[in-house]
Write a protein that holds these residues in place. Sequence first.
Motif, PDB file in Angstrom:
ATOM      1  N   GLN A   1      -2.165  -1.787   4.504  1.00 35.03           N
ATOM      2  CA  GLN A   1      -0.920  -1.087   4.163  1.00 35.03           C
ATOM      3  C   GLN A   1       0.069  -1.178   5.341  1.00 35.03           C
ATOM      4  O   GLN A   1       1.254  -1.413   5.150  1.00 35.03           O
ATOM      5  CB  GLN A   1      -1.296   0.373   3.857  1.00 35.03           C
ATOM      6  CG  GLN A   1      -0.277   1.116   3.063  1.00 35.03           C
ATOM      7  CD  GLN A   1       0.603   1.963   3.932  1.00 35.03           C
ATOM      8  OE1 GLN A   1       0.416   2.068   5.125  1.00 35.03           O
ATOM      9  NE2 GLN A   1       1.579   2.557   3.324  1.00 35.03           N
TER      10      GLN A   1
ATOM     11  N   PRO B   1       3.597   3.253  -2.285  1.00 30.59           N
ATOM     12  CA  PRO B   1       2.945   2.480  -1.217  1.00 30.59           C
ATOM     13  C   PRO B   1       1.552   2.976  -0.865  1.00 30.59           C
ATOM     14  O   PRO B   1       0.761   2.246  -0.311  1.00 30.59           O
ATOM     15  CB  PRO B   1       3.887   2.668  -0.034  1.00 30.59           C
ATOM     16  CG  PRO B   1       4.557   3.965  -0.285  1.00 30.59           C
ATOM     17  CD  PRO B   1       4.719   4.046  -1.776  1.00 30.59           C
TER      18      PRO B   1
ATOM     19  N   TYR C   1       0.733  -4.557  -1.926  1.00 24.78           N
ATOM     20  CA  TYR C   1       0.946  -5.096  -0.564  1.00 24.78           C
ATOM     21  C   TYR C   1       1.271  -6.590  -0.556  1.00 24.78           C
ATOM     22  O   TYR C   1       1.982  -7.047   0.320  1.00 24.78           O
ATOM     23  CB  TYR C   1      -0.235  -4.826   0.383  1.00 24.78           C
ATOM     24  CG  TYR C   1      -0.717  -3.404   0.408  1.00 24.78           C
ATOM     25  CD1 TYR C   1       0.152  -2.342   0.126  1.00 24.78           C
ATOM     26  CD2 TYR C   1      -2.035  -3.090   0.690  1.00 24.78           C
ATOM     27  CE1 TYR C   1      -0.287  -1.029   0.137  1.00 24.78           C
ATOM     28  CE2 TYR C   1      -2.484  -1.769   0.714  1.00 24.78           C
ATOM     29  CZ  TYR C   1      -1.610  -0.743   0.428  1.00 24.78           C
ATOM     30  OH  TYR C   1      -2.041   0.549   0.429  1.00 24.78           O
TER      31      TYR C   1
ATOM     32  N   THR D   1      -1.544   8.493   6.613  1.00 24.16           N
ATOM     33  CA  THR D   1      -0.568   7.407   6.486  1.00 24.16           C
ATOM     34  C   THR D   1       0.831   7.944   6.204  1.00 24.16           C
ATOM     35  O   THR D   1       1.820   7.367   6.652  1.00 24.16           O
ATOM     36  CB  THR D   1      -1.003   6.426   5.374  1.00 24.16           C
ATOM     37  OG1 THR D   1      -2.379   6.113   5.566  1.00 24.16           O
ATOM     38  CG2 THR D   1      -0.217   5.135   5.444  1.00 24.16           C
TER      39      THR D   1
END
Length: 373
Positions: A154, A174, A98, A186
């Motif tokens: 995130q 990710p 990140y 997510t």
Amino acid sequence: MSQTIFAPWDDPNEKPLIQFKGVTKRFGDFTAIDNLNIDIFEREFFALLGPSGCGKTTLMRMLAGFENPTSGSILLAGQDIVPVPPNKRAVNMMFQSYALFPHLSVWDNIAFGLRRGNASKDEIADRVEEMLRLTRLSKFAKRKPHQISGGQRQRVALARSLAKAPKLLLLDEPLGALDAKLRQDTQFELMDIQEKTGTTFVIVTHDQEEAMTVASRVAVMDEGRLIQVATPSVIYEAPETVYVADFIGDVNIIEGTASQSGDKVEITWAEGEMPIRGTTAKTFAPGQTCHFAIRPEKVTITTERPDSANMLQGRVIDIAYLGNLSTYHVKLPNGTMMKAQTANTRRLANRGITWEDDVWLSFTDTAGVLLER
């Protein structure tokens, strides 16, 4: 109003947003990417999937501009981007870590890239607020990264990456740092955000379930080459090679020799066993080695002898109980292990098959896929 299916790769009039043309990347003697050609279309959510070291991250780093190809060209909207430095490309990359600034608030993290451009204060504020709304972070705007959860961090990284409205967003593993339940939530958020912004997403992952969930198309890679590029359902139901069948999901693979009549094939695979019957559009020479791949959920398990095109007898060696599903590991007389899966629609106490039971496995002649290699 009928919804048109999103499939620009099937439309000859659609121009790809990204084109890799004969791209090779070498590091010394090692070839990381081997003469690769690929087209990715606007608004696609494209997944690069493969084991560690297959070249997927190298591919992404070349798109971002952190690596240059040894030979070949990479086009973005028809322009060769190889000579264009990373900060001048309409491409943004979201890293696995990140890479948020710990001393800046969520708001300032998102604004960071915009401030380095020539946008006015009001334009920056409007854009940051829009990104906060999109990623549902408005109430966390004043917090620092360490004061929010991994899933929220995130989303901050995603908001920051999207703030400059890139044509293309690259996502490198990710969701790697998130736990299983949060990952799942997510994934759907990512798809939702991608749809709302219309940005083209390219994701690198080694998690097959993730690729199958989020992507419009999946490219399965191995040793710097593309093995198959297709929609998730085609990759799962119609893999072109044993490698792809084996890499995606659970599968039984039986090797044998083929004898074909029209689209029907009989596979001789073990002494004393009935041949397996399959259906295929491919042509196999008499006696050619072939592989029969069948998913466990397409194999029925019973204690009574069934009436089916394919019947195999065996013994239950193991049972994996996964809550909604049970997978039975069945040993056939020649030592081959087969998996059969059933949905647990009934309570455990009402199920009739247990360890060491003699069982029948059965499946139709269209349930499996015949593969040459």
